[in-house]
Motif scaffolding. Structure first.
Motif, short mmCIF file in Angstrom:
data_model
loop_
_atom_site.label_atom_id
_atom_site.label_comp_id
_atom_site.label_asym_id
_atom_site.label_seq_id
_atom_site.Cartn_x
_atom_site.Cartn_y
_atom_site.Cartn_z
N ALA A 144 0.84 -1.20 0.00
CA ALA A 144 0.00 0.00 0.00
C ALA A 144 0.88 1.25 0.00
O ALA A 144 2.09 1.17 0.09
CB ALA A 144 -0.92 -0.02 1.22
N ARG A 145 0.23 2.38 -0.11
CA ARG A 145 0.93 3.65 -0.14
C ARG A 145 1.63 3.89 1.18
O ARG A 145 1.07 3.67 2.25
CB ARG A 145 -0.13 4.72 -0.38
N GLY A 146 2.88 4.35 1.12
CA GLY A 146 3.64 4.58 2.34
C GLY A 146 3.83 6.06 2.63
O GLY A 146 3.34 6.92 1.92
N ASP A 147 4.56 6.32 3.71
CA ASP A 147 4.86 7.70 4.08
C ASP A 147 5.76 8.32 3.02
O ASP A 147 6.82 7.78 2.72
CB ASP A 147 5.57 7.68 5.44
N PRO A 148 5.34 9.45 2.45
CA PRO A 148 6.15 10.04 1.36
C PRO A 148 7.56 10.43 1.79
O PRO A 148 8.45 10.47 0.96
CB PRO A 148 5.35 11.27 0.93
N ARG A 346 8.84 0.49 -0.94
CA ARG A 346 8.76 0.26 0.50
C ARG A 346 9.48 -1.01 0.93
O ARG A 346 10.04 -1.08 2.02
CB ARG A 346 7.28 0.21 0.94
N PRO B 88 -2.95 -3.60 5.61
CA PRO B 88 -2.60 -2.77 4.47
C PRO B 88 -3.55 -1.59 4.35
O PRO B 88 -4.77 -1.76 4.31
CB PRO B 88 -2.73 -3.71 3.28
N GLY B 89 -2.99 -0.41 4.31
CA GLY B 89 -3.80 0.78 4.09
C GLY B 89 -4.63 1.20 5.29
O GLY B 89 -5.31 2.20 5.27
N PRO B 100 1.47 7.95 9.75
CA PRO B 100 1.99 8.67 8.60
C PRO B 100 1.35 10.04 8.48
O PRO B 100 0.24 10.28 8.99
CB PRO B 100 1.62 7.77 7.42
N GLN B 102 -0.19 11.62 6.30
CA GLN B 102 -1.49 11.86 5.68
C GLN B 102 -2.64 11.25 6.48
O GLN B 102 -3.80 11.44 6.14
CB GLN B 102 -1.51 11.35 4.23
N THR B 120 -4.24 -5.56 -2.24
CA THR B 120 -2.87 -6.08 -2.19
C THR B 120 -2.84 -7.61 -2.17
O THR B 120 -1.80 -8.20 -2.41
CB THR B 120 -2.12 -5.54 -0.97
N PRO B 316 0.83 0.40 -4.94
CA PRO B 316 1.41 1.73 -4.70
C PRO B 316 2.78 1.68 -4.04
O PRO B 316 3.58 2.59 -4.21
CB PRO B 316 0.39 2.39 -3.75
N GLY B 317 3.06 0.60 -3.29
CA GLY B 317 4.35 0.51 -2.59
C GLY B 317 5.51 0.21 -3.50
O GLY B 317 6.67 0.31 -3.09
#
Lengths: 484, 484
Positions: A144-148, A346, B88-89, B100, B102, B120, B316-317
């Motif tokens: 998943a999306r991580g900390d930028p 990641r 995840p997420g 994080p 966001q 995922t 996204p990772g």
């Protein structure tokens, strides 16, 4: 089976290891040594040919560097086939694939003395692969999306490492992880005031990034203590990019009093002057005393942005760099880059975090230091033996390259020296190419030799060939120069 | 062993699966269900409690999404312990680590409808790990410095894939691999002329990058055919950033005649106008006919820069994006970025190259399409059942999110709807947040629901809770609004 159809000739002009190298290349090209064939052991071949083991070792290493042979641990050398795949950092001889953009045309490269080279055999591939595989199997959340700004675990691990080994004073919140120094520098530049000063000679990539970010760059001269702070003060720059641990490319280490001067320069205009400390190569210090980073001297709210990368300490192919921002720059960073995604995968970030936390990183560095120091010693000895008083060496004490300055009255232009070396299969650069003004700004005859990717066994043959090649180039130049 | 100390109450206000969820959370928090304990099978628990298997499934999925439980294939659900690691997420409920940047504060997140979410569980972790491990063991050459534009093998594989599936016409030489769309866009922006047009509503990250690159952005309205070319022509922009396959966030697909118009706009000033085609999400097209990319219509020397990423199609990772440059921009690229290093690790790039060449990528996409289409259908059905005529859906045919437009005269401001959902454990965004001008530019009541990371079993409970939550927010708003 190896047929040595050409007997080696000790009286011939070419050294024995080179004759052996050419002979084996012929056999591979002719198909006499098919892909997968096991090469004779070094000792037995040396005995059979009545040459030294070093001669065989040098020939095998050259063949491996070019991809003709592959070395398997505890097993020996095997034929890779022809056309050969290029070895690490080497060009493919006659390979059909398009060469990378930066590859130069010319005869097969036998010695790559680029400054970006590292010894990839030191990389702990099994440990790294195991850590990464474990993460891929057990941590789907990392997809998943991580900390930028980077994985919190990695920033934590880096902050602890930097505090212990580089005296950096920061919290993980001040750290930003990114895919390379250039990327981080391009994000940083718009947050800083005024024109930038860069070292002359200096790191051309940093200059290009700063200029691409619309920041005019002023060249500030470097002496044996690194960047001249007096010249910096006179330059009118508000930002100074500097490599105090290991000045690129001269190799100077900035002494403590000069560091204090530099910090005092920044302190004259709080918030209006910044120092960008690129601490690349600082892990490889061989005989000098450790100095804390500029960032550490200045503190977490000081005017220093600390930058480093694992490109040298691990490998250039692993794209992880990091930056420590002064606390007061964090709000501006957050405003400008609030929506930017991170740039390092990641899984790779978490692998590096575990690699550092598990102690593998410091063990790898300790081991690498021993290997590189021995290689530096071997190269210095070989260069001294081959060049004698014809060359002086400098920049020996830190980092993975050194400077060789030819002594003499009528040296040819650097471009001719570099081209002659390339014709002899040696890739290197001239010091003058790191000057913004080019050759005009720098007396000719100083060459930059990166030994990170050089094999120990090749130090002696390289020195010998380089000395012969450069001597010939100098002789030809003085013969053809008018009036001599 | 599971003690259900609170008996489930079918007459209570909270749905059964939620009562079950809360009951199990209590048991885990109280230590009655220790880490590692195996949960009862869904069928047996459903029988024991006299509820449907779907109820148990929904509760287990929520617990797994929050990290209380872990699912092991062919074995069942196990307790992960408390405080739980976030799934995840998902946010960690009461987790000690810093969230994080966001992450929003609020009650535990039970449904994450962010538009960046993907499933995922679809990621072929074993294949990916095997390919990467093989490379780490056998290709030490990848540790050395690579081609800054990306591995030749990956660019070759991408060019072939894009030609076949997206009608892109390019050579591998035109491809640049980079660590994310934002990074590639920040490199591209300085090479293009004049002010830029962006879609309104549109992708805020692209706008931020273009503005950070010193490019003023003009907002051009979007209708059911995507960006309005008439408005673009009137805007005075020289560059147009557009998402024709799946307009972000409205979900509109630009029809062929509009595409031709857009290309004609660019063709009016050859070399003076460019289109940036962001083809994100184009892999997920469920019931519309495929349209070739704008780049394919324009050709290798046309005015279109094609951009895409594996952030949606893989995860996204994994930070790999790519860009196809028009041939005429290559010299300027080379001049400006001659010294920049690549930003994606070479092992990851080669892994992706093999993943594509081995056919794993297209198989993964085919499988994902089936899963996502079924989920889209389930969600649409559930939303229709829960909302009835109170909401209209749009943007259903492509991509991994859809739009839900509340019907009614007196809707509260979007911020109140989003906050009410968040209080109920549902993260979503309002369409108005993608307008440059914010809520003023857009009538309230349209919400963007990303279902990439949503579990199929949660579609029905989500729809039910969301409908109840939004209805309540609307009722409260009209009760408190003066004059009604």
């Amino acid at each position: 089976m190896l047929h040595l159809t050409t007997a080696l000739d000790p009286a011939a002009k070419a050294p024995l290891y080179q004759q052996l190298y050419h002979s084996i290349v012929q056999e591979i090209r002719a198909g006499a040594l098919p892909a997968g064939a096991r090469m004779p052991g070094k000792r037995s071949l040396a005995e059979a040919l009545s040459v030294s083991v070093n001669t065989v070792d040098a020939a095998y290493q050259m063949l491996a560097a070019e991809g003709y042979l592959a070395s398997r641990p505890r097993s020996g050398f095997y034929v890779e086939g022809y056309p050969a795949r290029p070895g690490p950092g080497a060009e493919a001889p006659d390979a059909p694939a398009a060469p990378p953009a930066q590859a130069q045309a010319g005869p097969p490269l036998r010695y790559d003395l680029s400054t970006s080279g590292v010894d990839t055999r030191l990389f702990p591939a099994r440990t790294w692969a195991r850590l990464e595989k474990e993460l891929l199997y057990t941590s789907p959340g990392l997809l998943a999306r991580g900390d930028p700004r980077g994985e919190p675990e990695l920033r934590q691990a880096l902050a602890a490492y930097l505090a212990e080994y580089r005296g950096v004073r920061c919290t993980p919140e001040q750290l930003v992880v990114g895919a390379g120094i250039e990327y981080l520098l391009s994000l940083l530049a718009p947050l800083l005031p005024g024109p930038a000063a860069v070292e002359e000679p200096g790191y051309p990539r940093a200059r290009q990034v700063l200029e691409n970010s619309g920041r005019p760059c002023r060249a500030v001269p470097v002496d044996e203590g690194g960047l001249s702070v007096a010249a910096l003060a006179a330059s009118g720059a508000a930002v100074c990019y500097v490599t105090p641990s290991h000045q690129f490319p001269t190799g100077a280490t900035m002494p403590a009093p000069r560091r204090a001067e530099l910090l005092a320069w920044a302190a004259q205009r709080p918030g209006g002057r910044y120092i960008i400390e690129d601490d690349y190569d600082s892990e490889f210090r061989f005989d000098t005393r450790p100095l804390p980073s500029l960032q550490g001297m200045a503190g977490a709210e000081g005017p220093v942005v600390y930058l480093s990368t694992v490109a040298r300490s691990l490998a250039p192919g692993i794209r992880i760099a990091y930056m420590v921002l002064p606390a007061q720059l964090l709000p501006a960073w957050q405003r400008r880059y609030s929506l930017y995604s991170g740039t390092v995968g990641r899984f790779e970030q978490q692998t590096l975090a575990r690699f550092i936390e598990g102690g593998y990183f410091t063990r790898h560095l300790a081991r690498s230091r021993v290997v590189y120091k021995a290689r530096r010693n071997a190269l210095v000895k070989a260069l001294a033996a081959s060049f004698g008083p014809a060359a002086a060496l400098s920049g020996l004490h830190t980092g993975l390259h050194l400077l060789l300055r030819l002594q003499g009255q009528s040296l040819p232009p650097d471009a001719r020296l570099v081209a002659a070396a390339r014709q002899a299969g040696i890739r290197l650069t001239a010091l003058s190419s790191y000057y913004r003004e080019g050759p005009a700004a720098c007396p000719p005859g100083t060459l930059v030799l990166g030994y990170g990717a050089l094999d120990d066994a090749l130090c002696a043959p390289l020195a010998e060939e380089l000395a012969a090649t450069l001597k010939k180039a100098c002789t030809e130049a003085s013969a053809s120069s008018p009036g001599t």
